[in-house]
Each structure stands twice: as C-alpha cells, then as structure tokens.
Enzyme design. Sequence first.
Site, short mmCIF file in Angstrom:
data_model
loop_
_atom_site.label_atom_id
_atom_site.label_comp_id
_atom_site.label_asym_id
_atom_site.label_seq_id
_atom_site.Cartn_x
_atom_site.Cartn_y
_atom_site.Cartn_z
N LYS A 62 0.74 -1.20 -0.05
CA LYS A 62 -0.13 0.07 0.01
C LYS A 62 1.03 1.30 -0.08
O LYS A 62 1.86 1.27 0.80
CB LYS A 62 -0.90 -0.01 1.23
CG LYS A 62 -1.92 1.14 1.57
CD LYS A 62 -2.50 0.90 2.78
CE LYS A 62 -3.88 2.27 2.76
NZ LYS A 62 -4.48 1.93 3.85
N SER A 137 -9.45 1.76 2.86
CA SER A 137 -8.67 2.44 2.03
C SER A 137 -7.71 1.60 1.28
O SER A 137 -7.04 2.02 0.27
CB SER A 137 -7.91 3.58 2.82
OG SER A 137 -7.12 3.02 3.92
N SER A 161 -9.44 -0.61 7.04
CA SER A 161 -8.93 -0.51 5.74
C SER A 161 -8.46 -1.90 5.24
O SER A 161 -7.98 -1.75 3.70
CB SER A 161 -8.17 0.52 5.60
OG SER A 161 -8.90 1.68 5.54
#
Length: 451
Positions: A62, A137, A161
Amino acid sequence: MNKEISCIELVQGKIDLLKQNTHNTVNSLLEEIALGLAKKVDLKIANGEEIGLLEGIPFGIKDVYMLQGTYTTASSDLLKNYKSSYTATAIQKLLDAGAIPLVKENCDSFGHGSSSENTIFGAVKNAVNSDLVGGGSSGGSAVNVAKDYTVFSIGGDTGGSIRQPAGYNKVYGLKPTYGRISRYGLMAYASSTDCVGPITKSIEDIRIVLNIMSGKDVKDQTTYNSDVISEDLHSATKTVGYFKNFIESEAISSEIKEEFLATIEKIKAKGIAVKELDFFNSDILVSTYYTLAMAETASNLSRLDGTNYGARIEGKNLKDTYSITRSEKFSEETKRRIVGGNQVLSQGFSDEIYLKAQDLRNQISARFSEDFNEVDIILSPVTPANPPKIGESLNDPLAMYLSDAYTVGFSLGELPTLTIPKGTNTGLQITADKKKDAEVLQFANFLNDIL
Ligand code: GLN
C-alpha cells in the site's frame, strides 16, 4: 499441473499483469528493484543454496509504507513526488525473508476513505465487478491479491481498511492486535489504531506473512514480542458470540443479515455454543472512532506544510505559504478531517468532544474485556451492505462513514480481527481478545471447513 518457472519469469509475469491492469491499482511499479532481486533468487537456486518460505514471492505494498528510494505518495497530490529516505520495519522484514516488492498500491489518500476513490490515481475498481468500488482504504492492495497480480499485499488498517476491501474483493485480510507489528515507516493516520497487516488468498499465507512481520521494534514503543503462530491450527472448540444489535440495526441490508444468521445456524449445527451479546450501537462506535481518528490525523498531518516534505506553493509570507500549500494539495476529504480534527482538539471543545471520545473508547474496551470472559470469538459481518457503485458514495461522506459500522469498534479495542471471504457476500469478521491472533486463525480454519 506442476510447472517449474524461474523467479525472473514469475516476477516479470506479475509485472506485465500489473502494467496492463485496468483496475487502477498501481501508483508506481518497482520493476527494476523486483527484477534485480529475482535474479539473485534464481542465482541462489542455481547454486543449490537454501531457499526460505517467502524467498522470491512477489508482493504489493500500500502506498503509505516507506521503501527507501521509492515514491511514497499516500495517493496524495501533496506527496506526489515524495521519495522515501528509509524503509519501514515491516517491509524490511519481508525483504530480509526474500520476498520481492513489485508495486506501490493505490489507496484512499492518507487512508482517509472506505472506497479507494479519494486518490489522485483514479478510483480503484472492484476485482469482482469493475462498476463497483474496490473498497478502502487499502483497495489497490485487495484488488491486486484478488486478481493474482500479487501473491500477497501489505495493507494498513486504522478503522477497517484491510478488512473492508478484503471483504469487498473476496480475499483474506488481517488486522492484527495493535502493537504486534511495528508501525515504524507506515505513514501515520491515527497512531492509536494504525495497524500493519497482510491481505492474501489463504489463511496459511496470512500466518506466514504475519509471523515474518511481527515482533518488538525499538523504533515503535507500542510493539511487543509475540509467539510464532504454528502451522497446526485446527482444534479447540470455542464459544462464539455475536452482537445482536449489529444484526438488528436498521442500517444492515436484508441480504447480509440473512446470510449472517444462516452462517450462525451452520456453526450451531456443528455443536458450537453461540451467545448473543449486547454492545454499543454502531453510531456510537462510528462517532467515537471518527472523533479520535480526525483529531489524530489533524495532528499527524500538521507536519505536511510544504517545508520538509512534498509540494510547496509560495505565498506572500510563510503563513500564507502553509495555507495555500495545504489548501491546494490536500483532497477535500482530507481537509474535512483536518478541520474536524482541529475543531475537536481546540480549546473550549476538547473537553466536551475529544475527552468524551477517549472516555467512550475506554468503556468500549472494558466491554470487550467483559465479553471475552464469556466467549472466545466474536463474529460479525464486515460491512452492513454490498459495495457501492463507483461515484455513488462520494457526495455523501456521512453514509461512507457509516459503512465502517462493524469494523471501527474492533480497532478502538486494539483487537485482532480477520476477514474471511465467506459467510456473507462481503465476508465475515472473526475477532478474539488482545494478543490472541492465533485463535483467530484457528477459528478461521474451522469456519473455512464448514462454510
Ligand atoms: N474508512 C475508515 C476511515 O476512513 C478507515 C480507514 C482506514 O482504516 N485507514 O477512517
């Protein structure tokens, strides 16, 4: 069919897939680094050297983790050209184990969001149905795993997330106990709930990657030493609980509710005791979480003022420079959170709002402790509803915050929670008491067998 391929071929194949992908999962590719490392693995194999479990395995990161020399943008305009000067502890441990980083993955900017639409790299598209959001996210990470573009990805979970996009894309995602994995080198969103965790296609992969990344780190004083989780993960009958008010809430879709209750029946049919528990209503959990998360992110992001990191737009004077840079370069959602966070921390408001949220958080933790005297495992849906269409939730931030109803409580409680892609259309969350991550995986294996 078994086929032998070289590490270079494996890595090149994944990079080609990532290049061609139309799901907007890629912020930057790490092609040169990856191929360089793959070459070394092939050499080791050719020399007959011993190969570790993760050696040569391609993974995604990420885009909120530092990896020295690579862009780390947090999917933001402000850090669009920022390069990491050091490497996050969790990522370094994976590199030391021989895993190969392929890609910095798209996400909601600074982790702010539940859909991966709040990004300068284009909305992430769902792996199952590309009209739908990828979830957030860590949307890019979940989609990459679901599409086999990476073997595993490292997401970040502050309030859901990892778990929510894992559920939306039908893969596994673990938020470990807070402090099990070092946050050093993870760009801070809300430091008191930020967790590093893996997204994978199997529970066994979760276990392997978790073991590698866990452990005390002098660079993160909230970390602790944990036992290695062994391969033998079946056994031990559990008592299971679920929050009745989560399932009876008006916000839950009838589909998710029916699927969840049918799952509970299957578990009971295996002779497992299931208890209904009372818990805080999800609107209290969501407002407590967002009060604290906004306060913490406002404080963490105050360092991004155009001076030390990222973009800078010159104004008439220094103060002007700060305000123009921040106004122009942060997204609407991030600004909403900074303004909200500064409000709850400001004199005259902090006692009423911030301290009240802290107090509620303590009450929530205390309630979890009581519940874990009665049950070993708490089950919950991951989300109240199916993933929305891309574009649909952007105009209604409040509705988006409410989609976190079932994930944020476990974050406030610092508990280990795993999404498995079964039990409801957006998966099932399995939670145990603090530091009992092994029990979560154990029960997940049991459920995998019966669902
Ligand atoms: N959707 C939640 C939020 O926007 C959680 C995000 C996260 O875990 N990073 O705060």
